[in-house]
Design a protein around this motif. Structure first.
Motif, PDB file in Angstrom:
ATOM      1  N   PRO A  36       0.826  -1.211   0.000  1.00  0.00           N
ATOM      2  CA  PRO A  36       0.000   0.000   0.000  1.00  0.00           C
ATOM      3  C   PRO A  36       0.856   1.255   0.000  1.00  0.00           C
ATOM      4  N   ALA A  37       0.306   2.320  -0.575  1.00  0.00           N
ATOM      5  CA  ALA A  37       1.006   3.611  -0.523  1.00  0.00           C
ATOM      6  C   ALA A  37       0.928   4.149   0.891  1.00  0.00           C
ATOM      7  N   PRO A  38       2.025   4.729   1.407  1.00  0.00           N
ATOM      8  CA  PRO A  38       2.033   5.152   2.806  1.00  0.00           C
ATOM      9  C   PRO A  38       1.266   6.429   3.099  1.00  0.00           C
ATOM     10  N   ALA A  39       1.104   7.303   2.118  1.00  0.00           N
ATOM     11  CA  ALA A  39       0.633   8.647   2.411  1.00  0.00           C
ATOM     12  C   ALA A  39      -0.818   8.766   2.875  1.00  0.00           C
ATOM     13  N   PRO A  40      -1.792   7.997   2.323  1.00  0.00           N
ATOM     14  CA  PRO A  40      -3.185   8.346   2.584  1.00  0.00           C
ATOM     15  C   PRO A  40      -3.684   8.109   3.988  1.00  0.00           C
ATOM     16  N   ALA A  41      -2.906   7.547   4.894  1.00  0.00           N
ATOM     17  CA  ALA A  41      -3.420   7.097   6.188  1.00  0.00           C
ATOM     18  C   ALA A  41      -4.198   8.172   6.931  1.00  0.00           C
ATOM     19  N   ALA A  42      -3.671   9.393   6.980  1.00  0.00           N
ATOM     20  CA  ALA A  42      -4.309  10.427   7.786  1.00  0.00           C
ATOM     21  C   ALA A  42      -5.104  11.429   6.956  1.00  0.00           C
ATOM     22  N   ALA A  43      -5.284  11.150   5.674  1.00  0.00           N
ATOM     23  CA  ALA A  43      -5.955  12.113   4.808  1.00  0.00           C
ATOM     24  C   ALA A  43      -7.429  12.246   5.185  1.00  0.00           C
ATOM     25  N   PRO A  44      -7.991  13.453   5.073  1.00  0.00           N
ATOM     26  CA  PRO A  44      -9.402  13.652   5.389  1.00  0.00           C
ATOM     27  C   PRO A  44     -10.276  12.755   4.524  1.00  0.00           C
ATOM     28  N   GLY A  45     -11.307  12.187   5.126  1.00  0.00           N
ATOM     29  CA  GLY A  45     -12.220  11.343   4.386  1.00  0.00           C
ATOM     30  C   GLY A  45     -11.770   9.915   4.210  1.00  0.00           C
ATOM     31  N   MET A  46     -10.574   9.592   4.612  1.00  0.00           N
ATOM     32  CA  MET A  46     -10.082   8.227   4.500  1.00  0.00           C
ATOM     33  C   MET A  46     -10.376   7.488   5.798  1.00  0.00           C
ATOM     34  N   ARG A  47     -10.910   6.286   5.696  1.00  0.00           N
ATOM     35  CA  ARG A  47     -11.239   5.508   6.862  1.00  0.00           C
ATOM     36  C   ARG A  47     -10.770   4.072   6.665  1.00  0.00           C
ATOM     37  N   VAL A  48     -10.771   3.334   7.728  1.00  0.00           N
ATOM     38  CA  VAL A  48     -10.356   1.939   7.651  1.00  0.00           C
ATOM     39  C   VAL A  48     -11.457   1.047   8.173  1.00  0.00           C
ATOM     40  N   SER A  49     -11.429  -0.184   7.720  1.00  0.00           N
ATOM     41  CA  SER A  49     -12.347  -1.178   8.225  1.00  0.00           C
ATOM     42  C   SER A  49     -11.541  -2.428   8.529  1.00  0.00           C
ATOM     43  N   LEU A  50     -11.738  -2.973   9.689  1.00  0.00           N
ATOM     44  CA  LEU A  50     -11.049  -4.189  10.094  1.00  0.00           C
ATOM     45  C   LEU A  50     -12.108  -5.279  10.248  1.00  0.00           C
ATOM     46  N   PRO A  51     -12.401  -6.000   9.185  1.00  0.00           N
ATOM     47  CA  PRO A  51     -13.487  -6.986   9.250  1.00  0.00           C
ATOM     48  C   PRO A  51     -13.138  -8.137  10.183  1.00  0.00           C
ATOM     49  N   LEU A 416      -3.812  -6.626  17.618  1.00  0.00           N
ATOM     50  CA  LEU A 416      -4.696  -5.462  17.661  1.00  0.00           C
ATOM     51  C   LEU A 416      -6.125  -5.861  18.000  1.00  0.00           C
ATOM     52  N   LEU A 417      -6.619  -6.904  17.331  1.00  0.00           N
ATOM     53  CA  LEU A 417      -7.974  -7.365  17.596  1.00  0.00           C
ATOM     54  C   LEU A 417      -8.132  -7.801  19.050  1.00  0.00           C
ATOM     55  N   ASN A 418      -7.134  -8.505  19.557  1.00  0.00           N
ATOM     56  CA  ASN A 418      -7.198  -8.927  20.956  1.00  0.00           C
ATOM     57  C   ASN A 418      -7.156  -7.733  21.898  1.00  0.00           C
ATOM     58  N   ASN A 419      -6.308  -6.770  21.579  1.00  0.00           N
ATOM     59  CA  ASN A 419      -6.186  -5.569  22.399  1.00  0.00           C
ATOM     60  C   ASN A 419      -7.504  -4.801  22.453  1.00  0.00           C
ATOM     61  N   TYR A 420      -8.062  -4.508  21.298  1.00  0.00           N
ATOM     62  CA  TYR A 420      -9.310  -3.758  21.255  1.00  0.00           C
ATOM     63  C   TYR A 420     -10.437  -4.531  21.946  1.00  0.00           C
ATOM     64  N   ASN A 421     -10.495  -5.824  21.705  1.00  0.00           N
ATOM     65  CA  ASN A 421     -11.540  -6.634  22.322  1.00  0.00           C
ATOM     66  C   ASN A 421     -11.473  -6.543  23.838  1.00  0.00           C
ATOM     67  N   ARG A 422     -10.263  -6.642  24.367  1.00  0.00           N
ATOM     68  CA  ARG A 422     -10.102  -6.629  25.822  1.00  0.00           C
ATOM     69  C   ARG A 422     -10.332  -5.245  26.408  1.00  0.00           C
ATOM     70  N   ARG A 423      -9.773  -4.224  25.775  1.00  0.00           N
ATOM     71  CA  ARG A 423      -9.790  -2.889  26.373  1.00  0.00           C
ATOM     72  C   ARG A 423     -11.092  -2.126  26.113  1.00  0.00           C
ATOM     73  N   THR A 424     -11.725  -2.353  24.969  1.00  0.00           N
ATOM     74  CA  THR A 424     -12.919  -1.571  24.617  1.00  0.00           C
ATOM     75  C   THR A 424     -14.171  -2.423  24.447  1.00  0.00           C
ATOM     76  N   GLY A 425     -14.016  -3.737  24.347  1.00  0.00           N
ATOM     77  CA  GLY A 425     -15.150  -4.603  24.070  1.00  0.00           C
ATOM     78  C   GLY A 425     -15.518  -4.662  22.606  1.00  0.00           C
ATOM     79  N   ASP A 426     -14.783  -3.973  21.751  1.00  0.00           N
ATOM     80  CA  ASP A 426     -15.077  -3.902  20.319  1.00  0.00           C
ATOM     81  C   ASP A 426     -13.811  -4.233  19.530  1.00  0.00           C
ATOM     82  N   PRO A 427     -13.689  -5.451  18.990  1.00  0.00           N
ATOM     83  CA  PRO A 427     -12.492  -5.785  18.208  1.00  0.00           C
ATOM     84  C   PRO A 427     -12.281  -4.868  17.007  1.00  0.00           C
ATOM     85  N   GLY A 428     -13.343  -4.259  16.510  1.00  0.00           N
ATOM     86  CA  GLY A 428     -13.240  -3.381  15.347  1.00  0.00           C
ATOM     87  C   GLY A 428     -13.084  -1.916  15.711  1.00  0.00           C
ATOM     88  N   PHE A 429     -12.397  -1.623  16.779  1.00  0.00           N
ATOM     89  CA  PHE A 429     -12.278  -0.260  17.310  1.00  0.00           C
ATOM     90  C   PHE A 429     -11.287   0.593  16.519  1.00  0.00           C
TER      91      PHE A 429
END
Length: 480
Positions: A36-51, A416-429
């Motif tokens: 993947p190209a490194p630049a777009p990570a923080a660009a406005p309107g760009m989001r991620v999904s962790l299925p 990451l999934l384990n971390n989010y699941n434990r700390r927030t209750g939402d693996p897709g955080f």
């Protein structure tokens, strides 16, 4: 292996990331064989999904599946929800000890055979770590070897005590004690962390104890003590299994049921959950003598837990103060005045409370009081006026890119999934995690520093070089 906490992470938790994609698209929809190209990570309107898919076995084991077919590997990541915070008085070091014992063998896996099975299968990233809040085990294997990895993990979860005996316990106890000697007792500045933590957190607080353990508690433990600790915490209903990568969900579920479904549920482990504030009410000074060449200052505060309000903002504070040569403390102490060799600042985030810490290592024979005065001057400036927008933008870029690039590999995503699941209750955080940093404004940085880093509620440690002192340090003044 006892993992030290990296920046922007819990005590021992790795930074994590994922590919940035347009809003509404999942990772699977945009997966491609090229990097993947490194630049777009923080660009406005760009989001991620962790299925992911999450379900729970009848014995209480949580299972999380994340499907990604870009590389022919699969990561297996198990979190036991037990760390040094759960050990109790007289049991310091038990969680870390079990990290070692659980690699030695189980009913169907011979002594020292665990890693050999994985090596023959072509595994990578195989290890385990312990921190204040959890113990994890992980391995990444070719996708055709998923069954092997699940068998190995299930055998030690269900049948460790069929193999481990008093001899195994005693040998690994010596390994842990040697690790403490190497990384703490014989290391330069090695015991400073212990002095600081035991002052920040009173004896009644779960973080008063270091994860490495004490020789006194380890020596006093019996094998029956250890068996009892295992039966309480290392049970399916106190664990989460993540499988991430090149998997077929139906087949993965079949394997999970085969290897873990028959393991009995344990009693409710009741690990410590929720924030536990530290009642530090004043500034405490610690004086330490150490057989080192360079003086050092460590300034420490207790701060909000991981993902709580203020946690992300304090990450930005640490970046503005000490990330890069243009940061405020580095420029003033290292570049302009040339009295310091290095400066670091970090928000070490954890489940019950976090620690914000500034560490200044001075040049030889430079004055500790002078350096401390400069640090407070820079903190006062940031309390009085917000940082420039450019400073915050740089901090955001580093935070967001650290999250994104840290989990490009499937091993990172599994943790990451384990971390989010434990700390927030939402693996897709993940998207919400990015948003924590995206929304930080310059004024938020100032408010966070003023709110959570007061002068009258902190621990200030001066480490002075003394030729005949232990390299690790000895406490000669202040409150232990």
């Amino acid at each position: 292996m006892l993992r030290r906490t990296p920046r922007r992470a819990a005590f021992g938790l790795v930074s994590l990331a994922l590919l940035a994609v347009p809003t509404g698209l999942s990772l699977a929809q945009v997966a491609a064989p090229t990097p993947p190209a490194p630049a777009p990570a923080a660009a406005p309107g760009m989001r991620v999904s962790l299925p992911f898919e999450k379900y729970v076995l009848s014995n209480g084991l949580e299972v999380i599946l994340h499907e990604d077919h870009r590389t022919p590997v699969v990561a297996v990541n198990v979190w036991y929800h037990v760390g040094s915070k759960d050990e109790g008085p007289g049991r310091n070091g038990f969680a870390h000890l079990f990290e070692h014992v659980m690699f030695q063998g189980s009913r169907n896996v011979g002594e020292d055979q665990f890693f050999r099975y994985l090596e023959r299968a072509g595994a990578s990233d195989r290890n385990g770590t312990t921190n204040t809040d959890r113990t994890n085990y992980y391995e990444t294997v070719p996708s055709g070897e998923l069954g092997l990895a699940l068998w190995l993990e299930s055998d030690r979860m269900g049948f460790l005590l069929d193999h481990a005996n008093d001899e195994t316990f005693k040998s690994q106890r010596e390994v842990v004690k040697n690790e403490r000697r190497q990384n703490y007792e014989n290391a330069p500045y090695g015991l400073v962390r212990q002095f600081v933590r035991s002052t920040l957190f009173p004896k009644t607080h779960p973080y008063h104890r270091l994860t490495i353990g004490t020789p006194q508690d380890l020596d006093a433990a019996t094998f029956e003590d250890v068996r009892g600790f295992f039966k309480r915490y290392y049970v399916p209903n106190n664990a989460t299994l993540v499988i991430a990568g090149d998997l077929q969900p139906a087949k993965a579920k079949e394997l999970v049921a085969k290897y873990f479904g028959g393991l009995p549920r344990g009693a409710d482990a009741k690990p410590i959950r929720g924030p536990v504030p530290s009642p530090l009410t004043k500034e405490v000074r610690l004086d330490v003598e150490a057989g080192v060449t360079l003086p050092r200052i460590v300034i420490s505060w207790t701060t909000p837990p991981h993902y709580a309000p203020g946690d992300a903002e304090l990450d930005m504070v640490s970046d503005v103060l000490a990330s890069g040569k243009s940061s405020r403390l580095y420029k003033r102490l290292v570049y302009d005045m040339q009295i310091a060799q290095s400066v670091t600042a970090s928000q070490e985030s954890a489940e019950l409370a976090s620690v914000f810490e500034i560490t200044v290592t001075l040049q030889k024979d430079k004055n500790l009081d002078e350096a401390f005065k400069v640090v407070d001057e820079e903190l006062d400036k940031l309390r009085a006026a917000p940082p420039a927008a450019a400073e915050v933008d740089r901090a955001k870029t580093r935070a967001l890119s650290g999250l994104v690039f840290g989990a490009e590999r499937v091993t990172g995503r599994a943790d990451l999934l384990n971390n989010y699941n434990r700390r927030t209750g939402d693996p897709g955080f993940f998207e919400k995690d990015l948003a924590r940093y995206e929304k930080v404004a310059p004024g938020d940085v100032t408010r966070a520093l003023a709110t959570y880093l007061p002068k009258d509620k902190r621990v200030v440690t001066f480490v002075r070089p003394v030729a005949d002192a232990p390299r690790a340090g000895r406490l000669v003044g202040g409150m232990p």
